[in-house]
Design a protein around this motif. Structure first.
Motif, PDB file in Angstrom:
ATOM      1  N   SER A  69      42.009  31.600  37.357  1.00  0.00           N
ATOM      2  CA  SER A  69      41.959  33.018  37.699  1.00  0.00           C
ATOM      3  C   SER A  69      43.306  33.685  37.421  1.00  0.00           C
ATOM      4  O   SER A  69      44.356  33.125  37.727  1.00  0.00           O
ATOM      5  CB  SER A  69      41.598  33.167  39.178  1.00  0.00           C
ATOM      6  OG  SER A  69      41.499  34.527  39.481  1.00  0.00           O
ATOM      7  N   GLY A  70      43.269  34.841  36.798  1.00  0.00           N
ATOM      8  CA  GLY A  70      44.503  35.574  36.520  1.00  0.00           C
ATOM      9  C   GLY A  70      45.251  35.078  35.299  1.00  0.00           C
ATOM     10  O   GLY A  70      46.379  35.500  35.050  1.00  0.00           O
ATOM     11  N   CYS A  71      44.616  34.232  34.476  1.00  0.00           N
ATOM     12  CA  CYS A  71      45.339  33.676  33.324  1.00  0.00           C
ATOM     13  C   CYS A  71      45.299  34.605  32.125  1.00  0.00           C
ATOM     14  O   CYS A  71      45.943  34.361  31.114  1.00  0.00           O
ATOM     15  CB  CYS A  71      44.772  32.313  32.941  1.00  0.00           C
ATOM     16  SG  CYS A  71      43.207  32.398  32.069  1.00  0.00           S
ATOM     17  N   GLY A  72      44.509  35.665  32.204  1.00  0.00           N
ATOM     18  CA  GLY A  72      44.493  36.625  31.095  1.00  0.00           C
ATOM     19  C   GLY A  72      43.205  36.635  30.291  1.00  0.00           C
ATOM     20  O   GLY A  72      43.176  37.157  29.166  1.00  0.00           O
ATOM     21  N   LYS A  73      42.120  36.120  30.850  1.00  0.00           N
ATOM     22  CA  LYS A  73      40.852  36.085  30.108  1.00  0.00           C
ATOM     23  C   LYS A  73      40.333  37.499  29.845  1.00  0.00           C
ATOM     24  O   LYS A  73      39.986  37.843  28.715  1.00  0.00           O
ATOM     25  CB  LYS A  73      39.791  35.296  30.899  1.00  0.00           C
ATOM     26  CG  LYS A  73      40.178  33.857  31.194  1.00  0.00           C
ATOM     27  CD  LYS A  73      39.072  33.102  31.920  1.00  0.00           C
ATOM     28  CE  LYS A  73      38.778  33.627  33.318  1.00  0.00           C
ATOM     29  NZ  LYS A  73      39.886  33.439  34.282  1.00  0.00           N
ATOM     30  N   SER A  74      40.278  38.292  30.923  1.00  0.00           N
ATOM     31  CA  SER A  74      39.798  39.665  30.732  1.00  0.00           C
ATOM     32  C   SER A  74      40.720  40.427  29.793  1.00  0.00           C
ATOM     33  O   SER A  74      40.258  41.180  28.922  1.00  0.00           O
ATOM     34  CB  SER A  74      39.709  40.403  32.066  1.00  0.00           C
ATOM     35  OG  SER A  74      38.786  39.774  32.915  1.00  0.00           O
ATOM     36  N   SER A  75      42.022  40.213  29.958  1.00  0.00           N
ATOM     37  CA  SER A  75      42.980  40.881  29.069  1.00  0.00           C
ATOM     38  C   SER A  75      42.676  40.543  27.614  1.00  0.00           C
ATOM     39  O   SER A  75      42.661  41.422  26.752  1.00  0.00           O
ATOM     40  CB  SER A  75      44.407  40.456  29.408  1.00  0.00           C
ATOM     41  OG  SER A  75      44.693  40.722  30.758  1.00  0.00           O
ATOM     42  N   ARG A 116      48.664  31.601  33.749  1.00  0.00           N
ATOM     43  CA  ARG A 116      49.434  32.722  33.233  1.00  0.00           C
ATOM     44  C   ARG A 116      50.886  32.347  32.997  1.00  0.00           C
ATOM     45  O   ARG A 116      51.472  31.700  33.855  1.00  0.00           O
ATOM     46  CB  ARG A 116      49.345  33.875  34.247  1.00  0.00           C
ATOM     47  CG  ARG A 116      49.963  35.176  33.771  1.00  0.00           C
ATOM     48  CD  ARG A 116      49.664  36.297  34.749  1.00  0.00           C
ATOM     49  NE  ARG A 116      50.281  36.098  36.042  1.00  0.00           N
ATOM     50  CZ  ARG A 116      51.531  36.457  36.315  1.00  0.00           C
ATOM     51  NH1 ARG A 116      52.267  37.025  35.398  1.00  0.00           N
ATOM     52  NH2 ARG A 116      52.029  36.248  37.494  1.00  0.00           N
TER      53      ARG A 116
HETATM   54  N1  ATP Z   1      46.573  46.928  34.211  1.00  0.00           N
HETATM   55  C1  ATP Z   1      47.364  45.905  34.594  1.00  0.00           C
HETATM   56  N2  ATP Z   1      48.652  46.141  34.963  1.00  0.00           N
HETATM   57  C2  ATP Z   1      49.455  45.130  35.338  1.00  0.00           C
HETATM   58  N3  ATP Z   1      49.079  43.837  35.380  1.00  0.00           N
HETATM   59  C3  ATP Z   1      47.821  43.546  35.026  1.00  0.00           C
HETATM   60  C4  ATP Z   1      46.893  44.561  34.626  1.00  0.00           C
HETATM   61  N4  ATP Z   1      45.713  43.974  34.341  1.00  0.00           N
HETATM   62  C5  ATP Z   1      45.898  42.651  34.563  1.00  0.00           C
HETATM   63  N5  ATP Z   1      47.152  42.387  34.970  1.00  0.00           N
HETATM   64  C6  ATP Z   1      47.719  41.064  35.275  1.00  0.00           C
HETATM   65  O1  ATP Z   1      47.598  40.258  34.134  1.00  0.00           O
HETATM   66  C7  ATP Z   1      47.198  38.938  34.485  1.00  0.00           C
HETATM   67  C8  ATP Z   1      45.914  38.586  33.786  1.00  0.00           C
HETATM   68  O2  ATP Z   1      44.857  39.421  34.262  1.00  0.00           O
HETATM   69  P1  ATP Z   1      43.365  39.251  33.761  1.00  0.00           P
HETATM   70  O3  ATP Z   1      42.538  40.221  34.492  1.00  0.00           O
HETATM   71  O4  ATP Z   1      43.336  39.298  32.293  1.00  0.00           O
HETATM   72  O5  ATP Z   1      43.025  37.764  34.254  1.00  0.00           O
HETATM   73  P2  ATP Z   1      41.640  37.006  34.292  1.00  0.00           P
HETATM   74  O6  ATP Z   1      41.881  35.681  33.651  1.00  0.00           O
HETATM   75  O7  ATP Z   1      40.555  37.834  33.752  1.00  0.00           O
HETATM   76  O8  ATP Z   1      41.439  36.789  35.855  1.00  0.00           O
HETATM   77  P3  ATP Z   1      40.070  36.578  36.650  1.00  0.00           P
HETATM   78  O9  ATP Z   1      39.589  35.200  36.345  1.00  0.00           O
HETATM   79  O10 ATP Z   1      40.504  36.679  38.075  1.00  0.00           O
HETATM   80  O11 ATP Z   1      39.140  37.644  36.223  1.00  0.00           O
HETATM   81  C9  ATP Z   1      47.072  38.932  35.998  1.00  0.00           C
HETATM   82  O12 ATP Z   1      48.274  38.416  36.531  1.00  0.00           O
HETATM   83  C10 ATP Z   1      46.938  40.381  36.357  1.00  0.00           C
HETATM   84  O13 ATP Z   1      47.491  40.618  37.615  1.00  0.00           O
END
Ligand code: ATP
Ligand code: MG
Lengths: 261, 263
Positions: free
Chosen positions: A44-50, A213
């Motif tokens: 979680s939070g590793c940047g997948k959605s990003s 991350r």
């Molecule tokens: N708009 C933003 N501004 C600042 N930091 C952000 C923003 N969006 C995401 N982050 C940070 O970037 C990192 C990756 O976020 P992301 O949402 O891509 O993770 P994820 O892998 O999709 O997490 P999850 O499994 O919880 O959905 C996280 O530390 C998050 O806090």
């Protein structure tokens, strides 16, 4: 031929909200063939959605490039369609109006819009709900509308961010199988994010595991399941079980706290 | 109690519940009116606190002679123009501020200044600028309604679900079209909330302005009746304008629920 391959090289994403910089993705390179179904898992939070929103063109890369069919992307485009975890349906539009939105934007005539939309509405088993508003639908139905809406304007690439995360098991399974049918019939490239290892292995041809991350590609596990079998046969097969275990182990190394000697 | 949330009404058959609820809602008012009726002429002199019956007769009289309608029309015209202008300006400003930093920075200071001013205190100033009559009334109604409408539009337009905007972009919507196809529809329910909040404020501002700066309108009638010592007529006018305000609020709520069926 250009029909939906994705090439990511040395991708970096740093969020800068003025006060603080967060490096979400670091030096990620990965190629996806057209027509491929790739699963992405990671802590979680590793940047997948990003990663997904970068490919979609919603976010700008800090460094590196993302190309689709050899062309570096420049913002969102109708060659890519996202299915959001929270559906993101337009609440002021009915099911039919949501599904026709993309076609409307492409200037398709009204009759053609409706008949195309109807096809996807029926495919998603939503017949009879055309004139309902999203608030009148269950979570599973909303997710099906969201999929229909994205399919209707026919993007080559489907980018899916934990689309079935909020649904119960039987519904998930039926939507997973519907998605596989669609993928096979419509020959889409699919990038599918999930935190469920079994789901990733069941659906994909390859699974990319991301590090914690700042996220980058840790390993890619390719496998080849016999898709002619039914679900029960697949998930009990040796190949499925070993693949699932190796993905799970790799993922667990990233989620477990490091043990200091 | 088993039906804690619906009160004891929960045990009644459904078709009686609505009617019963209506009666229950109006009981407090009925009690006050009855007490008022008894107090008038006993505890309090009848010419200072005319009884509900006297006031009702007076209202019937007002309506029968039709004398009140021209004033009511003037008042409603001022109400409509003032509120209409505040909606037009407020929605544009609110959405503009939410979507554009320069606009936000420019108007922010004015809003912060306007916010704490009791708008009714501006009536003398409005008179100085615009004289007596419709001008100052419209200006005060406009200023009083502007803030709730701006604030609701501003907050909602700045808070549109990012994924909705992205959904539209991925399907090919760009630039101003995003405003028309996503931001505005997403903001409409909140604009209507702002208007709903503004309606009673508009009536307060309207009557306040007419009390001081007008020779027409219900506010003027209230003052005039008071000055000649006709307190039952004064009460009658107060009741009429209150009923009209109540009808506008209720009517607006019904219309709103029909328009934004999707919420
Ligand atoms: N708009 C933003 N501004 C600042 N930091 C952000 C923003 N969006 C995401 N982050 C940070 O970037 C990192 C990756 O976020 P992301 O949402 O891509 O993770 P994820 O892998 O999709 O997490 P999850 O499994 O919880 O959905 C996280 O530390 C998050 O806090
Ligand atoms: Mg995520």
């Amino acid at each position: 031929m250009s029909d939906g391959d994705i090439s990511i090289s040395n991708l970096e994403k740093v969020y800068d909200d003025g006060a603080e910089k967060t490096k979400a993705i670091e030096d990620l390179s990965f190629d996806i063939d057209s027509g491929e179904f790739v699963g992405v898992v990671g802590p979680s939070g590793c940047g997948k959605s990003s990663l997904l929103y970068l490919i979609a063109g919603f976010l700008e890369t800090t460094d590196g490039t993302i190309s689709v069919d050899g062309e570096p992307i420049d913002g969102p485009g109708t060659d890519r369609g996202v299915v959001f975890q929270d559906y993101a349906l337009f609440p002021w539009r009915t099911v039919m109006e949501n599904v026709t939105y993309g076609l409307e934007e492409q200037g398709v005539s009204k009759e053609e819009r409706r008949s195309t939309a109807q096809r996807y509405i029926d495919m998603m088993d939503l017949g009879g709900f055309e004139d309902r508003y999203p608030k009148e639908l269950s979570g599973g139905m909303k997710q099906r509308v969201a999929i229909a809406r994205t399919l209707a304007y026919d993007p080559k690439i489907l980018l899916m961010d934990e689309p079935f995360g909020a649904l119960d098991q039987p519904l998930r399974e039926s939507l997973q199988d519907q998605l596989l049918d669609i993928w096979r019939d419509l020959e889409k490239t699919v990038v599918f994010i999930t935190h469920d290892v079994e789901e990733a292995v069941y659906l994909s041809e390859r699974v990319m595991i991301m590090t914690r991350r700042p996220g980058t590609k840790k390993t890619v596990v390719p496998f080849d399941l016999d898709r002619s079998l039914d679900r029960e046969e697949i998930i009990t097969s040796d190949k499925f079980v070993t693949t699932k275990n190796s993905v799970w182990k790799s993922l667990r190394e990233e989620t477990q706290p490091e043990v200091q000697p | 109690m088993a039906h804690a949330d619906t009160g004891s009404l929960g045990v009644l058959p459904r078709r009686f519940q609505h009617a019963t609820r209506l009666i229950v809602d109006w009981i407090p008012l009925a009690i006050v009116v009855v007490l008022w009726e008894f107090a008038s002429g006993t505890a309090v002199p009848a010419d200072v606190l005319p009884s509900p019956v006297t006031v009702s007769v007076q209202i019937a009289d007002l309506l029968a002679t039709g004398e009140i309608f021209s004033h009511l029309f003037v008042s409603l015209f001022r109400f409509g123009v003032g509120l209409g202008l505040s909606i037009a300006v407020g929605v544009v400003l609110g959405i503009g501020m939410a979507r554009s930093a320069p606009i936000e920075n420019f108007f922010d200071v004015f809003l912060s200044m306007l916010y704490p001013i009791p708008k009714v205190a501006l009536v003398p100033l409005a008179m100085l600028w615009l004289g007596v009559g419709t001008g100052p009334a419209v200006l005060v109604v406009f200023l009083a309604c502007l803030l709730p409408i701006i604030m609701n539009s501003y907050n909602a337009a700045g808070d549109v679900d990012q994924n909705l905007v992205w959904s539209a972009k991925m399907m090919g919507t760009e630039g101003w079209e995003l405003l028309r196809k996503v931001v505005i529809p997403a903001t409409i329910p909140h604009i209507l909330t702002g208007i709903r909040q503004a309606i009673p404020i508009a009536f307060i501002a309207l009557v306040s302005a007419e009390l001081v700066a007008s020779y027409e309108g219900i506010g003027y009638l209230i003052l005039e009746a008071g000055q000649v010592g006709n307190y039952s007529l004064m009460f009658a006018n107060i009741v009429v304008i209150s009923a009209v305000a109540y009808a506008f609020v209720t009517g607006f709520e019904i219309a709103r629920d029909r328009v934004v069926v999707w919420t």
